[in-house]
Design a protein around this motif. Structure first.
Motif, mmCIF file in Angstrom:
data_model
loop_
_atom_site.group_PDB
_atom_site.id
_atom_site.type_symbol
_atom_site.label_atom_id
_atom_site.label_comp_id
_atom_site.label_asym_id
_atom_site.label_seq_id
_atom_site.Cartn_x
_atom_site.Cartn_y
_atom_site.Cartn_z
ATOM 1 N N ASN A 25 0.776 -1.373 0.093
ATOM 2 C CA ASN A 25 0.044 0.004 -0.037
ATOM 3 C C ASN A 25 0.809 1.145 0.047
ATOM 4 O O ASN A 25 0.380 2.250 -0.572
ATOM 5 N N ILE A 26 1.873 1.208 0.928
ATOM 6 C CA ILE A 26 2.935 2.376 0.872
ATOM 7 C C ILE A 26 3.397 2.760 -0.601
ATOM 8 O O ILE A 26 3.366 3.745 -1.242
ATOM 9 N N LEU A 27 3.595 1.595 -1.382
ATOM 10 C CA LEU A 27 4.572 1.708 -2.482
ATOM 11 C C LEU A 27 3.314 2.201 -3.528
ATOM 12 O O LEU A 27 3.436 3.291 -4.408
ATOM 13 N N ARG A 28 2.254 1.868 -3.487
ATOM 14 C CA ARG A 28 1.042 2.111 -4.286
ATOM 15 C C ARG A 28 0.425 3.799 -4.173
ATOM 16 O O ARG A 28 0.432 4.378 -5.130
ATOM 17 N N LEU A 29 0.395 3.931 -2.959
ATOM 18 C CA LEU A 29 0.052 5.521 -2.837
ATOM 19 C C LEU A 29 1.106 6.317 -3.310
ATOM 20 O O LEU A 29 0.874 7.452 -3.575
ATOM 21 N N THR A 30 2.616 6.107 -2.756
ATOM 22 C CA THR A 30 3.504 6.760 -2.993
ATOM 23 C C THR A 30 3.757 6.913 -4.506
ATOM 24 O O THR A 30 4.359 7.854 -5.094
ATOM 25 N N SER A 31 3.436 6.095 -5.303
ATOM 26 C CA SER A 31 3.441 5.935 -6.580
ATOM 27 C C SER A 31 2.682 7.060 -7.537
ATOM 28 O O SER A 31 2.924 7.631 -8.283
ATOM 29 N N SER A 60 15.506 -0.706 3.063
ATOM 30 C CA SER A 60 16.744 -1.526 2.976
ATOM 31 C C SER A 60 16.729 -2.581 1.768
ATOM 32 O O SER A 60 17.986 -2.900 1.590
ATOM 33 N N THR A 61 15.640 -2.729 1.297
ATOM 34 C CA THR A 61 15.839 -3.381 0.033
ATOM 35 C C THR A 61 15.767 -2.692 -1.110
ATOM 36 O O THR A 61 15.694 -3.187 -2.569
ATOM 37 N N GLY A 62 15.807 -1.320 -1.201
ATOM 38 C CA GLY A 62 16.184 -0.480 -2.140
ATOM 39 C C GLY A 62 14.975 -0.237 -3.031
ATOM 40 O O GLY A 62 15.014 0.165 -4.331
ATOM 41 N N LEU A 63 13.681 -0.247 -2.518
ATOM 42 C CA LEU A 63 12.588 -0.212 -3.436
ATOM 43 C C LEU A 63 12.051 1.227 -3.323
ATOM 44 O O LEU A 63 11.127 1.544 -4.128
ATOM 45 N N ILE A 64 12.549 2.198 -2.420
ATOM 46 C CA ILE A 64 11.866 3.244 -2.144
ATOM 47 C C ILE A 64 13.069 4.331 -2.324
ATOM 48 O O ILE A 64 14.064 3.884 -2.089
ATOM 49 N N GLU A 65 12.589 5.530 -2.465
ATOM 50 C CA GLU A 65 13.753 6.811 -2.450
ATOM 51 C C GLU A 65 13.009 7.709 -1.565
ATOM 52 O O GLU A 65 11.818 7.920 -1.330
ATOM 53 N N ILE A 66 14.001 8.234 -0.493
ATOM 54 C CA ILE A 66 13.644 9.232 0.460
ATOM 55 C C ILE A 66 14.306 10.466 0.280
ATOM 56 O O ILE A 66 15.418 10.581 0.114
ATOM 57 N N ASN A 67 13.490 11.343 0.213
ATOM 58 C CA ASN A 67 13.828 12.996 0.248
ATOM 59 C C ASN A 67 13.656 13.699 1.568
ATOM 60 O O ASN A 67 12.364 13.445 2.254
ATOM 61 N N LYS A 77 10.352 13.618 5.932
ATOM 62 C CA LYS A 77 10.774 12.451 5.272
ATOM 63 C C LYS A 77 9.610 12.106 4.132
ATOM 64 O O LYS A 77 8.828 11.352 4.394
ATOM 65 N N VAL A 78 10.182 12.509 2.798
ATOM 66 C CA VAL A 78 9.046 12.156 1.923
ATOM 67 C C VAL A 78 9.540 10.959 1.056
ATOM 68 O O VAL A 78 10.773 10.814 0.760
ATOM 69 N N ILE A 79 8.803 10.160 0.832
ATOM 70 C CA ILE A 79 8.865 8.833 0.433
ATOM 71 C C ILE A 79 8.147 8.852 -1.260
ATOM 72 O O ILE A 79 7.142 9.106 -1.454
ATOM 73 N N LYS A 80 8.992 8.025 -2.198
ATOM 74 C CA LYS A 80 8.633 7.595 -3.265
ATOM 75 C C LYS A 80 9.052 6.447 -3.928
ATOM 76 O O LYS A 80 10.407 6.330 -3.384
ATOM 77 N N PRO A 81 8.489 5.793 -4.631
ATOM 78 C CA PRO A 81 9.029 4.083 -5.115
ATOM 79 C C PRO A 81 10.238 4.606 -6.230
ATOM 80 O O PRO A 81 10.094 5.578 -6.748
ATOM 81 N N LYS A 82 11.258 3.597 -5.960
ATOM 82 C CA LYS A 82 12.258 3.917 -6.923
ATOM 83 C C LYS A 82 12.008 3.225 -8.263
ATOM 84 O O LYS A 82 12.612 3.462 -9.306
ATOM 85 N N TYR A 83 10.909 2.419 -8.292
ATOM 86 C CA TYR A 83 10.502 1.703 -9.458
ATOM 87 C C TYR A 83 9.269 1.554 -9.740
ATOM 88 O O TYR A 83 8.318 1.483 -8.907
ATOM 89 N N GLU A 84 8.805 1.752 -11.092
ATOM 90 C CA GLU A 84 7.555 1.754 -11.433
ATOM 91 C C GLU A 84 7.100 0.341 -11.694
ATOM 92 O O GLU A 84 5.908 0.003 -11.607
ATOM 93 N N LYS A 85 7.703 -0.698 -11.977
ATOM 94 C CA LYS A 85 7.802 -2.226 -12.321
ATOM 95 C C LYS A 85 8.718 -2.957 -11.818
ATOM 96 O O LYS A 85 10.004 -2.626 -11.855
#
Length: 104
Positions: A25-31, A60-67, A77-85
Motif C-alpha cells: 500500500n505504501i508503494l502504491r500510494l506513493t507512486s 533496506s531493499t532499495g524499493l523506495i527513495e527518500i528525500n 521524510k518524503v517517500i516515493k517508489p524507486k521503480y514503476e515495475k
C-alpha cells in the motif's frame, strides 16, 4: 524505471518485503504522489512508528527513495517508489535456450 531480478536470494528478499500489505500500500500510494510519514500514517490509519518501520524495510531493499524537505514543524521524510515495475525472472534466458537446443 524497472527492476529486473533473477538472483534467487534477491527474489526471496524482495518477496518477503512485499509480503506485507502495508508495504504494498505504501508503494502504491506513493507512486501516485510522494508522501511523508505523517500523510501515510493518516491515510493508512497506522501509527507513525509503524509506518516508519515499514518504510525502513522498503528502504533496506532499495524499493523506495527518500528525500528530506523542510516542513511546518521541521524536516519531512518524503517517500516515493524507486521503480514503476518489478519483474522476477524465474529462469535464466541463456540456460533456457541451451536446454531447448539440447532437447530439439
Amino acid at each position: 524505471m524497472e527492476l529486473i531480478i533473477s538472483d534467487p536470494e534477491e527474489i526471496v528478499k524482495i518477496s518477503k518485503t512485499l509480503s506485507v500489505m502495508a508495504r504494498v500500500n505504501i508503494l502504491r500510494l506513493t507512486s501516485e504522489n510522494p508522501l511523508d510519514i505523517t500523510e501515510l500514517s493518516e491515510i493508512l490509519h497506522m501509527s507513525k512508528g509503524n509506518v516508519s518501520n515499514h518504510v525502513a524495510e522498503l528502504e533496506s531493499t532499495g524499493l523506495i527513495e527518500i528525500n528530506y524537505e523542510n516542513g511546518v514543524k521541521g524536516i519531512r521524510k518524503v517517500i516515493k517508489p524507486k521503480y514503476e515495475k518489478i519483474t522476477i525472472l524465474l529462469s535464466d534466458t541463456s540456460t533456457s535456450s541451451e536446454k531447448t537446443q539440447e532437447n530439439g
